[in-house]
Design a protein around this motif. Sequence first.
Motif, PDB file in Angstrom:
ATOM      1  N   LEU A  25      41.071  42.926  38.511  1.00 33.12           N
ATOM      2  CA  LEU A  25      42.110  42.204  37.877  1.00 33.12           C
ATOM      3  C   LEU A  25      42.485  42.982  36.586  1.00 33.12           C
ATOM      4  CD1 LEU A  25      41.311  38.400  38.252  1.00 33.12           C
ATOM      5  CD2 LEU A  25      43.037  40.010  39.447  1.00 33.12           C
ATOM      6  N   VAL A  26      41.439  43.732  35.829  1.00 33.42           N
ATOM      7  CA  VAL A  26      41.746  44.496  34.625  1.00 33.42           C
ATOM      8  C   VAL A  26      41.801  45.829  34.994  1.00 33.42           C
ATOM      9  CG1 VAL A  26      40.731  45.092  32.475  1.00 33.42           C
ATOM     10  CG2 VAL A  26      40.429  42.579  33.302  1.00 33.42           C
ATOM     11  N   GLY A  27      41.080  46.149  36.021  1.00 33.39           N
ATOM     12  CA  GLY A  27      41.272  47.844  36.410  1.00 33.39           C
ATOM     13  C   GLY A  27      42.344  48.119  36.759  1.00 33.39           C
ATOM     14  N   TRP A  28      43.059  47.354  37.707  1.00 34.38           N
ATOM     15  CA  TRP A  28      44.438  48.095  37.879  1.00 34.38           C
ATOM     16  C   TRP A  28      45.534  48.316  36.738  1.00 34.38           C
ATOM     17  CZ3 TRP A  28      49.320  46.219  37.630  1.00 34.38           C
ATOM     18  CH2 TRP A  28      49.418  44.486  37.319  1.00 34.38           C
TER      19      TRP A  28
ATOM     20  N   THR B  74      60.420  38.450  36.126  1.00 35.62           N
ATOM     21  CA  THR B  74      60.667  39.706  36.275  1.00 35.62           C
ATOM     22  C   THR B  74      60.231  40.288  37.481  1.00 35.62           C
ATOM     23  OG1 THR B  74      59.137  40.971  35.033  1.00 35.62           O
ATOM     24  CG2 THR B  74      61.049  40.288  33.879  1.00 35.62           C
ATOM     25  N   ARG B  75      60.760  41.704  38.075  1.00 32.08           N
ATOM     26  CA  ARG B  75      60.215  42.139  39.295  1.00 32.08           C
ATOM     27  C   ARG B  75      58.871  42.427  38.784  1.00 32.08           C
ATOM     28  NH1 ARG B  75      61.228  47.758  41.547  1.00 32.08           N
ATOM     29  NH2 ARG B  75      60.791  47.587  43.689  1.00 32.08           N
ATOM     30  N   ARG B  76      58.818  43.235  37.568  1.00 28.15           N
ATOM     31  CA  ARG B  76      57.272  43.978  37.328  1.00 28.15           C
ATOM     32  C   ARG B  76      56.506  42.710  37.367  1.00 28.15           C
ATOM     33  NH1 ARG B  76      56.211  47.417  31.843  1.00 28.15           N
ATOM     34  NH2 ARG B  76      55.369  48.962  33.511  1.00 28.15           N
ATOM     35  N   ALA B  77      56.792  41.394  36.790  1.00 25.22           N
ATOM     36  CA  ALA B  77      55.727  40.315  36.833  1.00 25.22           C
ATOM     37  C   ALA B  77      55.540  39.849  38.296  1.00 25.22           C
ATOM     38  CB  ALA B  77      56.142  39.228  35.895  1.00 25.22           C
ATOM     39  N   ALA B  78      56.401  39.835  39.125  1.00 28.41           N
ATOM     40  CA  ALA B  78      56.213  39.323  40.434  1.00 28.41           C
ATOM     41  C   ALA B  78      55.527  40.294  41.247  1.00 28.41           C
ATOM     42  CB  ALA B  78      57.718  39.249  41.134  1.00 28.41           C
ATOM     43  N   LEU B  79      55.631  41.586  40.970  1.00 28.30           N
ATOM     44  CA  LEU B  79      54.638  42.687  41.420  1.00 28.30           C
ATOM     45  C   LEU B  79      53.110  42.440  41.086  1.00 28.30           C
ATOM     46  CD1 LEU B  79      57.067  45.811  41.584  1.00 28.30           C
ATOM     47  CD2 LEU B  79      56.122  44.462  43.607  1.00 28.30           C
ATOM     48  N   ALA B  80      53.203  42.250  39.829  1.00 33.85           N
ATOM     49  CA  ALA B  80      51.674  42.088  39.256  1.00 33.85           C
ATOM     50  C   ALA B  80      51.055  40.759  39.777  1.00 33.85           C
ATOM     51  CB  ALA B  80      51.932  41.906  37.767  1.00 33.85           C
ATOM     52  N   LEU B  81      51.952  39.933  39.865  1.00 34.61           N
ATOM     53  CA  LEU B  81      51.238  38.737  40.395  1.00 34.61           C
ATOM     54  C   LEU B  81      50.806  38.850  41.921  1.00 34.61           C
ATOM     55  CD1 LEU B  81      50.464  35.564  40.305  1.00 34.61           C
ATOM     56  CD2 LEU B  81      52.769  34.993  40.737  1.00 34.61           C
TER      57      LEU B  81
ATOM     58  N   GLY C  80      42.468  29.689  40.381  1.00 39.46           N
ATOM     59  CA  GLY C  80      41.872  29.999  39.038  1.00 39.46           C
ATOM     60  C   GLY C  80      42.807  31.101  38.572  1.00 39.46           C
ATOM     61  N   LEU C  81      43.371  31.932  39.528  1.00 35.64           N
ATOM     62  CA  LEU C  81      44.371  33.138  39.099  1.00 35.64           C
ATOM     63  C   LEU C  81      45.690  32.349  38.580  1.00 35.64           C
ATOM     64  CD1 LEU C  81      45.017  36.015  38.874  1.00 35.64           C
ATOM     65  CD2 LEU C  81      46.058  35.537  41.535  1.00 35.64           C
ATOM     66  N   ALA C  82      46.136  31.349  39.398  1.00 36.73           N
ATOM     67  CA  ALA C  82      47.235  30.841  39.150  1.00 36.73           C
ATOM     68  C   ALA C  82      47.089  30.136  37.747  1.00 36.73           C
ATOM     69  CB  ALA C  82      47.579  29.645  40.041  1.00 36.73           C
ATOM     70  N   LEU C  83      45.866  29.535  37.340  1.00 32.09           N
ATOM     71  CA  LEU C  83      45.781  28.691  35.887  1.00 32.09           C
ATOM     72  C   LEU C  83      45.634  29.956  35.022  1.00 32.09           C
ATOM     73  CD1 LEU C  83      45.408  26.368  34.313  1.00 32.09           C
ATOM     74  CD2 LEU C  83      42.862  26.559  34.936  1.00 32.09           C
ATOM     75  N   GLY C  84      45.057  31.251  35.364  1.00 36.46           N
ATOM     76  CA  GLY C  84      45.065  32.338  34.316  1.00 36.46           C
ATOM     77  C   GLY C  84      46.302  32.926  34.018  1.00 36.46           C
ATOM     78  N   TRP C  85      47.244  32.927  35.109  1.00 30.92           N
ATOM     79  CA  TRP C  85      48.516  33.287  34.664  1.00 30.92           C
ATOM     80  C   TRP C  85      49.295  32.413  33.811  1.00 30.92           C
ATOM     81  CZ3 TRP C  85      52.416  36.907  36.208  1.00 30.92           C
ATOM     82  CH2 TRP C  85      51.858  38.235  36.639  1.00 30.92           C
ATOM     83  N   ILE C  86      49.072  31.103  33.885  1.00 28.85           N
ATOM     84  CA  ILE C  86      49.772  29.969  33.133  1.00 28.85           C
ATOM     85  C   ILE C  86      49.098  30.147  31.874  1.00 28.85           C
ATOM     86  CG2 ILE C  86      50.025  27.543  32.635  1.00 28.85           C
ATOM     87  CD1 ILE C  86      50.528  27.572  35.909  1.00 28.85           C
ATOM     88  N   VAL C  87      47.922  30.060  31.296  1.00 29.04           N
ATOM     89  CA  VAL C  87      47.153  29.890  30.462  1.00 29.04           C
ATOM     90  C   VAL C  87      47.397  31.250  29.443  1.00 29.04           C
ATOM     91  CG1 VAL C  87      45.063  30.129  29.159  1.00 29.04           C
ATOM     92  CG2 VAL C  87      45.484  28.482  31.038  1.00 29.04           C
ATOM     93  N   THR C  88      47.448  32.516  30.219  1.00 26.55           N
ATOM     94  CA  THR C  88      47.670  33.544  29.578  1.00 26.55           C
ATOM     95  C   THR C  88      49.419  34.012  29.127  1.00 26.55           C
ATOM     96  OG1 THR C  88      47.764  34.942  31.439  1.00 26.55           O
ATOM     97  CG2 THR C  88      45.568  34.583  30.100  1.00 26.55           C
ATOM     98  N   LEU C  89      50.068  33.237  29.769  1.00 26.74           N
ATOM     99  CA  LEU C  89      51.473  33.563  29.778  1.00 26.74           C
ATOM    100  C   LEU C  89      51.774  34.938  30.301  1.00 26.74           C
ATOM    101  CD1 LEU C  89      52.560  32.101  26.384  1.00 26.74           C
ATOM    102  CD2 LEU C  89      52.642  30.858  28.643  1.00 26.74           C
ATOM    103  N   ALA C  90      51.168  35.340  31.381  1.00 28.35           N
ATOM    104  CA  ALA C  90      50.840  36.691  31.802  1.00 28.35           C
ATOM    105  C   ALA C  90      52.179  37.511  32.351  1.00 28.35           C
ATOM    106  CB  ALA C  90      50.095  36.602  33.223  1.00 28.35           C
TER     107      ALA C  90
ATOM    108  N   VAL D 160      44.236  44.186  28.301  1.00 31.21           N
ATOM    109  CA  VAL D 160      43.490  43.404  27.425  1.00 31.21           C
ATOM    110  C   VAL D 160      44.157  42.052  27.183  1.00 31.21           C
ATOM    111  CG1 VAL D 160      42.476  43.334  24.939  1.00 31.21           C
ATOM    112  CG2 VAL D 160      42.443  45.362  26.174  1.00 31.21           C
ATOM    113  N   ARG D 161      45.301  41.975  26.793  1.00 34.07           N
ATOM    114  CA  ARG D 161      45.977  40.756  26.429  1.00 34.07           C
ATOM    115  C   ARG D 161      46.038  39.851  27.783  1.00 34.07           C
ATOM    116  NH1 ARG D 161      49.775  37.894  27.460  1.00 34.07           N
ATOM    117  NH2 ARG D 161      51.411  36.964  26.276  1.00 34.07           N
ATOM    118  N   THR D 162      46.638  40.527  28.941  1.00 34.60           N
ATOM    119  CA  THR D 162      46.674  39.852  30.012  1.00 34.60           C
ATOM    120  C   THR D 162      45.478  39.964  30.902  1.00 34.60           C
ATOM    121  OG1 THR D 162      48.956  40.005  29.868  1.00 34.60           O
ATOM    122  CG2 THR D 162      48.241  39.438  31.919  1.00 34.60           C
ATOM    123  N   GLY D 163      45.139  41.012  31.296  1.00 33.92           N
ATOM    124  CA  GLY D 163      44.100  41.449  32.167  1.00 33.92           C
ATOM    125  C   GLY D 163      42.610  40.593  31.987  1.00 33.92           C
ATOM    126  N   LEU D 164      42.222  40.731  30.641  1.00 33.86           N
ATOM    127  CA  LEU D 164      40.992  40.065  30.316  1.00 33.86           C
ATOM    128  C   LEU D 164      41.173  38.313  30.444  1.00 33.86           C
ATOM    129  CD1 LEU D 164      39.378  42.001  27.401  1.00 33.86           C
ATOM    130  CD2 LEU D 164      38.703  41.974  29.903  1.00 33.86           C
TER     131      LEU D 164
END
Length: 121
Positions: free
Chosen positions: A104-107, A2-9, A45-55, A63-67
């Motif tokens: 990464l959690v703050g924003w 989604t656009r929101r996910a692309a902006l977040a990434l 590591g960020l790319a892996l984090g996005w994959i692992v968390t299904l960000a 909490v769910r994604t950021g942490l």
Amino acid sequence: MTRRAALALGLDIVLVTVFAAIGRASHQEAMLDGLWTTAWPFLAGLALGWIVTLAWRSPIAPVRTGLGVWAVTVIAGMLLRAVSGQGVAVAFVVVAAVVLLLFLVGWRAVATLVSRRRSAA
């Protein structure tokens, strides 16, 4: 995605790169020559984090994604730095963990608060 996910990434990538740039600047190291060397372990590591968390499913959840993204980014980034011969001094690990937590959690926390206020209004 989604656009929101692309902006977040995109924001996550920018913030991790800013983290690396701040680190280089604080040690008076050449910025452009070494920025990639400093940033790539954390970007991987960020790319892996996005994959692992299904960000992409909930990209701004602090909490769910950021942490989760933060934890994987720091751990994988440090492991990649170690195996590539870069420093992983305890002080650096602590500073990196704190700065990346704020980034990464703050924003995401700010975005969630703004979103909730808009919904309530």
